[in-house]
Design a protein around this motif. Sequence first.
Motif, PDB file in Angstrom:
ATOM      1  N   VAL A 192       1.278  -1.198  -0.203  1.00  0.00           N
ATOM      2  CA  VAL A 192      -0.170   0.322   0.002  1.00  0.00           C
ATOM      3  C   VAL A 192       1.014   1.226  -0.152  1.00  0.00           C
ATOM      4  O   VAL A 192       1.878   1.314   0.847  1.00  0.00           O
TER       5      VAL A 192
ATOM      6  N   GLY B 136      -0.998   7.131  -0.118  1.00  0.00           N
ATOM      7  CA  GLY B 136      -2.593   7.891   0.083  1.00  0.00           C
ATOM      8  C   GLY B 136      -2.531   9.248   0.335  1.00  0.00           C
ATOM      9  O   GLY B 136      -1.068   9.943   0.365  1.00  0.00           O
TER      10      GLY B 136
ATOM     11  N   THR C 190      -5.874   4.989   1.755  1.00  0.00           N
ATOM     12  CA  THR C 190      -4.823   3.789   1.397  1.00  0.00           C
ATOM     13  C   THR C 190      -4.812   3.353   2.335  1.00  0.00           C
ATOM     14  O   THR C 190      -5.082   2.247   2.667  1.00  0.00           O
TER      15      THR C 190
ATOM     16  N   VAL D 260      -2.087  -1.259  -3.421  1.00  0.00           N
ATOM     17  CA  VAL D 260      -3.573  -0.453  -2.787  1.00  0.00           C
ATOM     18  C   VAL D 260      -2.363   0.789  -3.237  1.00  0.00           C
ATOM     19  O   VAL D 260      -2.269   1.129  -2.704  1.00  0.00           O
TER      20      VAL D 260
END
Length: 227
Positions: free
Chosen positions: A93, A96, A107, A132
């Motif tokens: 991930v 984000g 995220t 992600v």
Amino acid sequence: MGKDDILSKAAVLQRDQETYAIVAPLPNGVMDVATARRIADTAERFGVKHLKVTGAQRLVLLGIAEEDIDAAYESLGVKPQQGGALCQQYIKVCPGNSFCARGQQDTLAFAQKVWERFYPVPKITAKVKIGVAGCYNSCVEPAIKDIGLIGLPGGWIIMVGGAGGKDPRLGEIIARNLDSDRALEIMEKILKYYRGASSRHQTRNQRLGVILAREGKGPLLRACGLE
Ligand code: SF4
């Protein structure tokens, strides 16, 4: 007899054929300072000279003696992760919109929900890799994960069937503009489909992308209510 990986302890034998690598906590690729200090203290205590951040966003302590593995996990305050040693299952991930100026979605919060709801993913005989990303820059390569998500202003895109390795594939987009709850619902259905395929003789041990190439997208789309 020579030594081997100790998978029940997520400990991987190193090239010296003597010491092991074990995995420290690095949830979502982020840690606080206290955790970093605890890991460094553990490394010093057990004579670890090097730490490695892996492609799966794991932090690995290299060079643990076999007799120290249990005590090292205890010192880290974690239990060995199921499927952790050989990266059978993971979420990669990006930061984000928590940290990255380009991020369009949260995220880290989404990935945390994925961990809590699905991991460890049982009864799937092949790898389960999830990526992600918080925008189209795709810094965690969601297009080459079994399930890949990209966050955009209108919601999440979901891709399926990507992979690297000996049979590299790009995932295909199966849904767009999803809020987080809907994205999780669809992921649950994808994993259920993957689990079902893992129980069939013909598709046992095969990655999701290989299964989709063999069976077509139709059954998965129907299982997800997308067709
Ligand atoms: S994918 Fe986008 S949001 Fe995520 S780290 Fe890269 S640039 Fe930032």
